[in-house]
Design a protein around this motif. Sequence first.
Motif, PDB file in Angstrom:
ATOM      1  N   SER A   1       0.829  -1.205   0.000  1.00  0.00           N
ATOM      2  CA  SER A   1       0.000   0.000   0.000  1.00  0.00           C
ATOM      3  C   SER A   1       0.865   1.258   0.000  1.00  0.00           C
ATOM      4  O   SER A   1       0.557   2.242  -0.685  1.00  0.00           O
TER       5      SER A   1
ATOM      6  N   VAL B   1       2.096   1.731  -3.459  1.00  0.00           N
ATOM      7  CA  VAL B   1       1.018   2.263  -4.305  1.00  0.00           C
ATOM      8  C   VAL B   1       0.917   3.773  -4.107  1.00  0.00           C
ATOM      9  O   VAL B   1       0.828   4.538  -5.080  1.00  0.00           O
TER      10      VAL B   1
ATOM     11  N   LEU C   1       0.208   4.668 -12.605  1.00  0.00           N
ATOM     12  CA  LEU C   1      -0.033   3.580 -11.653  1.00  0.00           C
ATOM     13  C   LEU C   1      -0.176   2.256 -12.402  1.00  0.00           C
ATOM     14  O   LEU C   1      -1.207   1.983 -13.014  1.00  0.00           O
TER      15      LEU C   1
ATOM     16  N   VAL D   1       4.489  -0.206  -9.224  1.00  0.00           N
ATOM     17  CA  VAL D   1       4.364  -0.517  -7.797  1.00  0.00           C
ATOM     18  C   VAL D   1       5.450  -1.500  -7.377  1.00  0.00           C
ATOM     19  O   VAL D   1       6.069  -1.357  -6.317  1.00  0.00           O
TER      20      VAL D   1
ATOM     21  N   LYS E   1      -5.008  -4.470 -13.021  1.00  0.00           N
ATOM     22  CA  LYS E   1      -4.928  -3.027 -12.796  1.00  0.00           C
ATOM     23  C   LYS E   1      -6.197  -2.475 -12.166  1.00  0.00           C
ATOM     24  O   LYS E   1      -6.143  -1.536 -11.374  1.00  0.00           O
TER      25      LYS E   1
ATOM     26  N   LEU F   1      -5.969  -2.826  -8.545  1.00  0.00           N
ATOM     27  CA  LEU F   1      -4.936  -1.902  -8.078  1.00  0.00           C
ATOM     28  C   LEU F   1      -5.497  -0.490  -7.966  1.00  0.00           C
ATOM     29  O   LEU F   1      -5.281   0.204  -6.964  1.00  0.00           O
TER      30      LEU F   1
ATOM     31  N   ALA G   1      -6.043   1.859  -4.733  1.00  0.00           N
ATOM     32  CA  ALA G   1      -5.449   3.193  -4.690  1.00  0.00           C
ATOM     33  C   ALA G   1      -6.492   4.242  -4.298  1.00  0.00           C
ATOM     34  O   ALA G   1      -6.204   5.159  -3.513  1.00  0.00           O
TER      35      ALA G   1
END
Length: 199
Positions: A15, A18, A30, A35, A53, A56, A60
């Motif tokens: 995290s 990220v 991103l 990451v 993604k 992800l 985020a």
Amino acid sequence: MPARADHDARRGDVSAAVWQVLAEHGFGGLTLRAVAAALGASTGLVTHYFAGKRELIAHALDILEARTTDRPRQAAPGPGLPALRTHLLNILPLTPDGAAMNRIWVGSWDVALSDPALYAAQTARYQRIRDVLRGCAVDAQGLGQLPPGDPDDLATAALSFTHGLVVQALFDPDRFTPARQTRLTDDFLAALARPASAR
């Protein structure tokens, strides 16, 4: 139990990576690979936490909301209009940290608009903000600080004004200084507080 603790600690590291990528490159940069690079690990490790993604990006956005909620904020000096003013000022990019947070939020709009699940999550987030502002408007009306009217409309107008000011301040920070943003907010609220016949 140690395995669970290790997993949670590793997820915290992921995290943090990220967030590092978001802060440096925004949502456009991103990626799972970015990451992994920030984490100093393989892409395979990152895919252990995010299948792709979309997951992800969803994570985020959750991190962004949590950091927005937890960042230092001004405290409202009282209920009603002072509380509404404080909430609006806490949204604006009045500090370097606030500007960085707002740049990331604005960058999230494109990805959220193109994905139904992310779109729904963002819709819910903005509804929560409007609910808070609506509560302030109701209190302000009850205290005689705002004239009668639909508090939902007042909350929507306040958030629309604030987001418009956010975008202008991000693109032209020299012209939209923190002092000017604050003055414009006070002018906007003063206009709301005037009776309809005087507007």
